[in-house]
Design a protein around this motif. Structure first.
Motif, PDB file in Angstrom:
ATOM      1  N   LEU A 180       0.832  -1.195   0.000  1.00 41.33           N
ATOM      2  CA  LEU A 180       0.000   0.000   0.000  1.00 41.33           C
ATOM      3  C   LEU A 180       0.871   1.250   0.000  1.00 41.33           C
ATOM      4  O   LEU A 180       0.621   2.190  -0.756  1.00 41.33           O
ATOM      5  N   ALA A 181       1.910   1.261   0.833  1.00 42.49           N
ATOM      6  CA  ALA A 181       2.802   2.420   0.905  1.00 42.49           C
ATOM      7  C   ALA A 181       3.490   2.668  -0.438  1.00 42.49           C
ATOM      8  O   ALA A 181       3.618   3.826  -0.861  1.00 42.49           O
ATOM      9  N   ASP A 182       3.913   1.609  -1.111  1.00 41.46           N
ATOM     10  CA  ASP A 182       4.560   1.761  -2.418  1.00 41.46           C
ATOM     11  C   ASP A 182       3.606   2.351  -3.447  1.00 41.46           C
ATOM     12  O   ASP A 182       3.982   3.241  -4.222  1.00 41.46           O
ATOM     13  N   LYS A 183       2.373   1.872  -3.469  1.00 37.19           N
ATOM     14  CA  LYS A 183       1.393   2.383  -4.434  1.00 37.19           C
ATOM     15  C   LYS A 183       1.056   3.840  -4.151  1.00 37.19           C
ATOM     16  O   LYS A 183       0.944   4.653  -5.070  1.00 37.19           O
ATOM     17  N   LEU A 184       0.904   4.188  -2.879  1.00 37.22           N
ATOM     18  CA  LEU A 184       0.637   5.587  -2.530  1.00 37.22           C
ATOM     19  C   LEU A 184       1.820   6.470  -2.896  1.00 37.22           C
ATOM     20  O   LEU A 184       1.639   7.579  -3.407  1.00 37.22           O
ATOM     21  N   ASP A 185       3.025   5.983  -2.646  1.00 34.84           N
ATOM     22  CA  ASP A 185       4.226   6.749  -2.972  1.00 34.84           C
ATOM     23  C   ASP A 185       4.319   7.011  -4.470  1.00 34.84           C
ATOM     24  O   ASP A 185       4.654   8.121  -4.891  1.00 34.84           O
ATOM     25  N   ASN A 186       4.012   6.009  -5.288  1.00 35.14           N
ATOM     26  CA  ASN A 186       4.044   6.194  -6.744  1.00 35.14           C
ATOM     27  C   ASN A 186       3.027   7.242  -7.186  1.00 35.14           C
ATOM     28  O   ASN A 186       3.330   8.092  -8.033  1.00 35.14           O
ATOM     29  N   THR A 187       1.841   7.199  -6.622  1.00 34.99           N
ATOM     30  CA  THR A 187       0.809   8.184  -6.970  1.00 34.99           C
ATOM     31  C   THR A 187       1.247   9.578  -6.546  1.00 34.99           C
ATOM     32  O   THR A 187       1.104  10.542  -7.305  1.00 34.99           O
ATOM     33  N   PHE A 188       1.792   9.700  -5.347  1.00 35.82           N
ATOM     34  CA  PHE A 188       2.248  10.991  -4.860  1.00 35.82           C
ATOM     35  C   PHE A 188       3.393  11.534  -5.716  1.00 35.82           C
ATOM     36  O   PHE A 188       3.468  12.729  -5.981  1.00 35.82           O
ATOM     37  N   ALA A 226      -8.818  13.243 -10.280  1.00 34.90           N
ATOM     38  CA  ALA A 226      -9.650  12.049 -10.459  1.00 34.90           C
ATOM     39  C   ALA A 226      -8.787  10.805 -10.679  1.00 34.90           C
ATOM     40  O   ALA A 226      -9.067   9.741 -10.123  1.00 34.90           O
ATOM     41  N   ASP A 227      -7.727  10.929 -11.484  1.00 37.10           N
ATOM     42  CA  ASP A 227      -6.822   9.795 -11.723  1.00 37.10           C
ATOM     43  C   ASP A 227      -6.133   9.366 -10.431  1.00 37.10           C
ATOM     44  O   ASP A 227      -6.022   8.177 -10.133  1.00 37.10           O
ATOM     45  N   ALA A 228      -5.654  10.342  -9.669  1.00 34.84           N
ATOM     46  CA  ALA A 228      -4.974  10.036  -8.407  1.00 34.84           C
ATOM     47  C   ALA A 228      -5.941   9.388  -7.423  1.00 34.84           C
ATOM     48  O   ALA A 228      -5.592   8.413  -6.745  1.00 34.84           O
ATOM     49  N   LEU A 229      -7.167   9.900  -7.361  1.00 36.86           N
ATOM     50  CA  LEU A 229      -8.164   9.323  -6.452  1.00 36.86           C
ATOM     51  C   LEU A 229      -8.502   7.891  -6.837  1.00 36.86           C
ATOM     52  O   LEU A 229      -8.686   7.030  -5.970  1.00 36.86           O
ATOM     53  N   LEU A 240      -8.110   2.195  -5.531  1.00 35.40           N
ATOM     54  CA  LEU A 240      -7.710   0.825  -5.867  1.00 35.40           C
ATOM     55  C   LEU A 240      -6.664   0.292  -4.891  1.00 35.40           C
ATOM     56  O   LEU A 240      -6.728  -0.868  -4.470  1.00 35.40           O
ATOM     57  N   ALA A 241      -5.694   1.138  -4.519  1.00 34.31           N
ATOM     58  CA  ALA A 241      -4.651   0.715  -3.582  1.00 34.31           C
ATOM     59  C   ALA A 241      -5.260   0.377  -2.222  1.00 34.31           C
ATOM     60  O   ALA A 241      -4.887  -0.625  -1.602  1.00 34.31           O
ATOM     61  N   LEU A 242      -6.212   1.180  -1.768  1.00 33.50           N
ATOM     62  CA  LEU A 242      -6.852   0.912  -0.480  1.00 33.50           C
ATOM     63  C   LEU A 242      -7.653  -0.389  -0.530  1.00 33.50           C
ATOM     64  O   LEU A 242      -7.591  -1.197   0.401  1.00 33.50           O
ATOM     65  N   LEU A 243      -8.393  -0.588  -1.601  1.00 34.92           N
ATOM     66  CA  LEU A 243      -9.203  -1.805  -1.713  1.00 34.92           C
ATOM     67  C   LEU A 243      -8.336  -3.047  -1.841  1.00 34.92           C
ATOM     68  O   LEU A 243      -8.658  -4.100  -1.287  1.00 34.92           O
TER      69      LEU A 243
END
Length: 134
Positions: free
Chosen positions: A5-13, A28-31, A36-39
């Motif tokens: 989850l942390a890796d996916k959030l980091d990539n988005t950020f 909208a793309d980031a959200l 998806l990462a949270l789910l």
């Protein structure tokens, strides 16, 4: 699970920070990526939906400060909301004697590590913790 989850959030950020101007499509793309990462990290659907709704409301209505990049402002909104979601106003433990703490969770979620760290902290505070597996 948490590291994924942390890796996916980091990539988005990282993608958001690189943008000079933020549009509704970028948000909208980031959200979508965050949802998806949270789910995928087994966050309950209602919690994820509520979190995304709060972030979207703040990001769309947020007046971006001139002193920082817009991408950094969006990242700050995400981090603030994550802090609230994870218990930003949490209270300390009530450890009046006899104190008991039960740690429950899925396999591989970090229960043993967290319990050991908590026991060490309590030991450093002068208490005598006892760990019991059930």
């Amino acid at each position: 699970m948490f590291s994924l989850l942390a890796d996916k959030l980091d990539n988005t950020f990282r993608r958001l920070r690189g943008l000079g101007k933020i549009s509704e499509k970028n948000i909208a793309d980031a959200l979508r990526d965050i949802r998806l990462a949270l789910l995928e990290a087994d966050v309950e659907f209602g919690v994820a939906r509520e979190f995304i709704g709060r972030v979207k409301e703040r990001a769309m209505g947020q007046e971006v400060l001139k002193s920082i990049k817009p991408g950094e402002q969006i990242v700050k909104i995400f981090r603030d909301e994550i802090a609230v979601l994870l218990g930003g106003d949490a209270v300390g433990l009530d450890l009046t004697d006899p104190a008991r703490i039960m740690v429950v969770g899925l396999n591989g979620a970090g229960k043993t590590t967290t319990s050991a760290k908590l026991a060490l902290r309590l030991k450093n505070e002068g208490r005598r913790p006892l760990l019991v597996a059930c």
